[in-house]
Design a protein around this motif. Structure first.
Motif, PDB file in Angstrom:
ATOM      1  N   LEU A 112      68.739 -15.827  45.384  1.00  0.00           N
ATOM      2  CA  LEU A 112      67.440 -15.157  45.510  1.00  0.00           C
ATOM      3  C   LEU A 112      66.364 -16.115  46.017  1.00  0.00           C
ATOM      4  O   LEU A 112      65.455 -15.700  46.749  1.00  0.00           O
ATOM      5  CB  LEU A 112      67.020 -14.568  44.157  1.00  0.00           C
ATOM      6  CG  LEU A 112      67.880 -13.441  43.584  1.00  0.00           C
ATOM      7  CD1 LEU A 112      67.353 -13.038  42.214  1.00  0.00           C
ATOM      8  CD2 LEU A 112      67.883 -12.236  44.532  1.00  0.00           C
ATOM      9  N   ILE A 113      66.449 -17.368  45.600  1.00  0.00           N
ATOM     10  CA  ILE A 113      65.372 -18.316  45.926  1.00  0.00           C
ATOM     11  C   ILE A 113      65.796 -19.328  46.984  1.00  0.00           C
ATOM     12  O   ILE A 113      64.966 -20.091  47.502  1.00  0.00           O
ATOM     13  CB  ILE A 113      64.918 -19.042  44.632  1.00  0.00           C
ATOM     14  CG1 ILE A 113      63.491 -19.573  44.770  1.00  0.00           C
ATOM     15  CG2 ILE A 113      65.873 -20.169  44.248  1.00  0.00           C
ATOM     16  CD1 ILE A 113      62.455 -18.491  44.690  1.00  0.00           C
ATOM     17  N   ARG A 114      67.084 -19.334  47.345  1.00  0.00           N
ATOM     18  CA  ARG A 114      67.598 -20.343  48.268  1.00  0.00           C
ATOM     19  C   ARG A 114      66.899 -20.340  49.622  1.00  0.00           C
ATOM     20  O   ARG A 114      66.738 -21.420  50.239  1.00  0.00           O
ATOM     21  CB  ARG A 114      69.110 -20.172  48.446  1.00  0.00           C
ATOM     22  CG  ARG A 114      69.760 -21.360  49.169  1.00  0.00           C
ATOM     23  CD  ARG A 114      71.276 -21.227  49.249  1.00  0.00           C
ATOM     24  NE  ARG A 114      71.876 -21.343  47.932  1.00  0.00           N
ATOM     25  CZ  ARG A 114      72.552 -20.385  47.333  1.00  0.00           C
ATOM     26  NH1 ARG A 114      72.699 -19.205  47.938  1.00  0.00           N
ATOM     27  NH2 ARG A 114      73.084 -20.556  46.143  1.00  0.00           N
ATOM     28  N   THR A 133      61.369 -14.054  50.156  1.00  0.00           N
ATOM     29  CA  THR A 133      62.357 -13.797  49.100  1.00  0.00           C
ATOM     30  C   THR A 133      62.317 -12.380  48.556  1.00  0.00           C
ATOM     31  O   THR A 133      63.219 -11.983  47.804  1.00  0.00           O
ATOM     32  CB  THR A 133      62.107 -14.761  47.917  1.00  0.00           C
ATOM     33  OG1 THR A 133      60.810 -14.498  47.353  1.00  0.00           O
ATOM     34  CG2 THR A 133      62.196 -16.217  48.364  1.00  0.00           C
ATOM     35  N   ALA A 134      61.267 -11.627  48.889  1.00  0.00           N
ATOM     36  CA  ALA A 134      61.067 -10.293  48.315  1.00  0.00           C
ATOM     37  C   ALA A 134      60.817 -10.355  46.820  1.00  0.00           C
ATOM     38  O   ALA A 134      61.024  -9.382  46.091  1.00  0.00           O
ATOM     39  CB  ALA A 134      62.255  -9.374  48.626  1.00  0.00           C
ATOM     40  N   ARG A 178      52.095 -15.830  48.979  1.00  0.00           N
ATOM     41  CA  ARG A 178      52.361 -14.610  49.767  1.00  0.00           C
ATOM     42  C   ARG A 178      53.541 -14.842  50.705  1.00  0.00           C
ATOM     43  O   ARG A 178      54.412 -13.973  50.849  1.00  0.00           O
ATOM     44  CB  ARG A 178      51.117 -14.210  50.553  1.00  0.00           C
ATOM     45  CG  ARG A 178      50.025 -13.563  49.730  1.00  0.00           C
ATOM     46  CD  ARG A 178      49.024 -12.829  50.616  1.00  0.00           C
ATOM     47  NE  ARG A 178      48.435 -13.689  51.637  1.00  0.00           N
ATOM     48  CZ  ARG A 178      47.325 -14.407  51.452  1.00  0.00           C
ATOM     49  NH1 ARG A 178      46.695 -14.367  50.268  1.00  0.00           N
ATOM     50  NH2 ARG A 178      46.838 -15.143  52.431  1.00  0.00           N
ATOM     51  N   ARG A 179      53.583 -16.002  51.357  1.00  0.00           N
ATOM     52  CA  ARG A 179      54.679 -16.289  52.278  1.00  0.00           C
ATOM     53  C   ARG A 179      56.010 -16.357  51.520  1.00  0.00           C
ATOM     54  O   ARG A 179      57.036 -15.854  52.000  1.00  0.00           O
ATOM     55  CB  ARG A 179      54.436 -17.621  52.998  1.00  0.00           C
ATOM     56  CG  ARG A 179      53.362 -17.558  54.037  1.00  0.00           C
ATOM     57  CD  ARG A 179      53.767 -16.674  55.217  1.00  0.00           C
ATOM     58  NE  ARG A 179      54.944 -17.223  55.893  1.00  0.00           N
ATOM     59  CZ  ARG A 179      55.976 -16.492  56.302  1.00  0.00           C
ATOM     60  NH1 ARG A 179      55.980 -15.173  56.077  1.00  0.00           N
ATOM     61  NH2 ARG A 179      56.995 -17.051  56.927  1.00  0.00           N
ATOM     62  N   ASP A 239      58.689 -10.102  38.393  1.00  0.00           N
ATOM     63  CA  ASP A 239      59.290 -11.011  39.359  1.00  0.00           C
ATOM     64  C   ASP A 239      59.175 -12.474  38.916  1.00  0.00           C
ATOM     65  O   ASP A 239      60.028 -13.296  39.275  1.00  0.00           O
ATOM     66  CB  ASP A 239      58.635 -10.838  40.727  1.00  0.00           C
ATOM     67  CG  ASP A 239      59.183  -9.624  41.468  1.00  0.00           C
ATOM     68  OD1 ASP A 239      60.098  -8.974  40.913  1.00  0.00           O
ATOM     69  OD2 ASP A 239      58.700  -9.328  42.575  1.00  0.00           O
ATOM     70  N   ALA A 240      58.129 -12.822  38.163  1.00  0.00           N
ATOM     71  CA  ALA A 240      57.965 -14.208  37.705  1.00  0.00           C
ATOM     72  C   ALA A 240      59.156 -14.644  36.870  1.00  0.00           C
ATOM     73  O   ALA A 240      59.661 -15.776  37.005  1.00  0.00           O
ATOM     74  CB  ALA A 240      56.672 -14.357  36.910  1.00  0.00           C
TER      75      ALA A 240
END
Length: 426
Positions: free
Chosen positions: A346-348, A395-396, A389-390, A404-405
């Motif tokens: 998800l974060i890669r 990552t959505a 924001r970017r 989401d946090a």
């Protein structure tokens, strides 16, 4: 070898005050001198006041008499005490070391004896005895020099033997605990007690700045760091810690007088304070994983403490003491498996944008506070907003929202576990 003062290469006769030879004066005053020395020792050197009466009036009195007798012979003959007398005094010093008497107390006892002898002699000196006073004073200092060397060498020879035996005992029990051997039998063999619980510390110690200095031996700097660390550990814990430490870390088992289920928050707080002091004195960061275990459970506890320390490191926790409750989420998420792989994925995508990844991390560490994050990163708050924001677009996952946090935090833990390559086994 004569130590008598000479003039023109000719040995001088025994010194006299007011026409009477000093060795005769001291010999005749031996019982009185001995009593005065014992009284001063009890009054001025606290450890002697704690000795049993039969020891003080028996063995210690004989040692005092031997010391004064040796000085009397030196005054008479001008020769240093012979090896037989020195052997008796060396053996006495070794006994004091075995009993735990501080070396400074033993040395001070001989100085007290020398002072009393000097006072006894000077009480009979006249104005015509100036040269004799000088000779007698020189002999007192020569005698003290010889006695100090003899006593200290005997004391530390025994102390080293005792420390060697104590170290062997501690290492034997430590090995038995870590390997799951018969701990009670091993401890009994070495005469050690086994507490109901150990606080198990797995330590990773960073480098001291001196270890990187040009012209400074890294090995010597690391040994100095390790020595300070050990001294501070012993100073802050109750009882004797069992340790296997090197310059970059290791294991420490701290005895605890309660069972593992009743270790208190105060106990852990004291241990955290000890680690903080160790870090300050050692001059290096210390990352510590900790848990509590009964003696029979130490092998599993050693593994858990190491894993907690690895998880705390991988999840970018600050140096200090960390327990499993402190890293529960990260510990679970870092265990290998398909769920961890999916979380890391998800974060890669942010790994190619390190400024975005660092901003997401900082935002979470700063409690979702954009101004604190900006201060930490030394950027404008608007820059933080833009980067978040970017990151969300890529990552959505929007780290600024509660749902989401949590997912982002979990994904970071999984990503860190992959990078560390040392996560706890499933």
């Amino acid at each position: 070898m004569t130590q008598r003062a000479v003039r023109g290469g000719t040995p001088q006769p025994p010194p006299t005050f007011d026409g009477v030879m000093l060795h005769e004066r001291l010999r005749d005053a031996l019982p009185t001198l001995t009593a005065r020395v014992l009284d001063r020792l009890v009054d001025q050197v606290p450890v002697y006041d704690t000795m049993p009466g039969e020891q003080l009036r028996g063995e210690i009195q004989r040692v005092v008499e031997q010391g004064i007798g040796s000085f009397v012979d030196m005054l008479r003959s001008g020769r240093a005490p012979d090896e037989n007398r020195l052997l008796a005094l060396r053996q006495s010093a070794a006994k004091r070391a075995e009993e735990g008497v501080p070396v400074e107390a033993v040395v001070r006892a001989y100085h007290v004896g020398a002072q009393e002898c000097l006072h006894q002699m000077l009480a009979h000196a006249t104005a015509d005895d100036l040269e004799q006073v000088r000779t007698a004073t020189q002999l007192v200092f020569q005698f003290l020099e010889r006695m100090t060397v003899t006593v200290v060498s005997g004391f530390f020879a025994e102390r080293q033997a005792v420390l060697g035996e104590e170290q062997s005992a501690r290492q034997a029990v430590l090995t038995a605990l870590v390997e799951g051997a018969d701990v009670p039998a091993t401890a009994a063999r070495w005469g050690l007690d086994v507490p109901p619980c150990y606080l198990v510390l797995d330590l990773a110690v960073g480098a001291h700045p001196d270890e990187a200095l040009d012209g400074v031996s890294p090995a010597i700097a690391a040994k100095r760091k390790l020595r300070r660390l050990r001294v501070e550990l012993d100073r802050h814990v109750d009882g004797t810690a069992l340790t296997a430490l090197s310059g970059d870390g290791g294991l420490a088992l701290i005895p605890c007088r309660t069972d593992p289920d009743h270790v208190t928050t105060r106990d852990w707080s004291r241990l955290a304070t000890a680690v903080a002091h160790m870090q300050r004195v050692a001059g290096a960061d210390i990352m510590a994983g900790a848990t509590a275990a009964a003696p029979q459970d130490v092998p599993a506890a050693v593994t858990l403490a190491r894993e907690v320390r690895q998880v705390a490191t991988a999840s970018d926790r600050p140096p200090g003491l960390h327990r499993l409750p402190d890293v529960l989420l990260e510990y679970q998420l870092m265990r290998p498996g398909p769920a961890r792989d999916e979380l890391a994925a998800l974060i890669r995508p942010l790994t190619d944008r390190p400024e975005l990844l660092d901003t997401v991390r900082a935002y979470l560490h700063c409690g979702l506070d954009r101004r604190r994050t900006a201060h930490t990163l030394r950027v404008h708050p608007n820059t933080v907003d833009y980067r978040l924001r970017r990151a969300a677009e890529i990552t959505a996952l929007d780290v600024t929202t509660g749902t989401d946090a949590l997912r982002v935090r979990a994904a970071l833990a999984a990503l860190d576990a992959e990078a560390a390559g040392s996560a706890p086994p499933a």
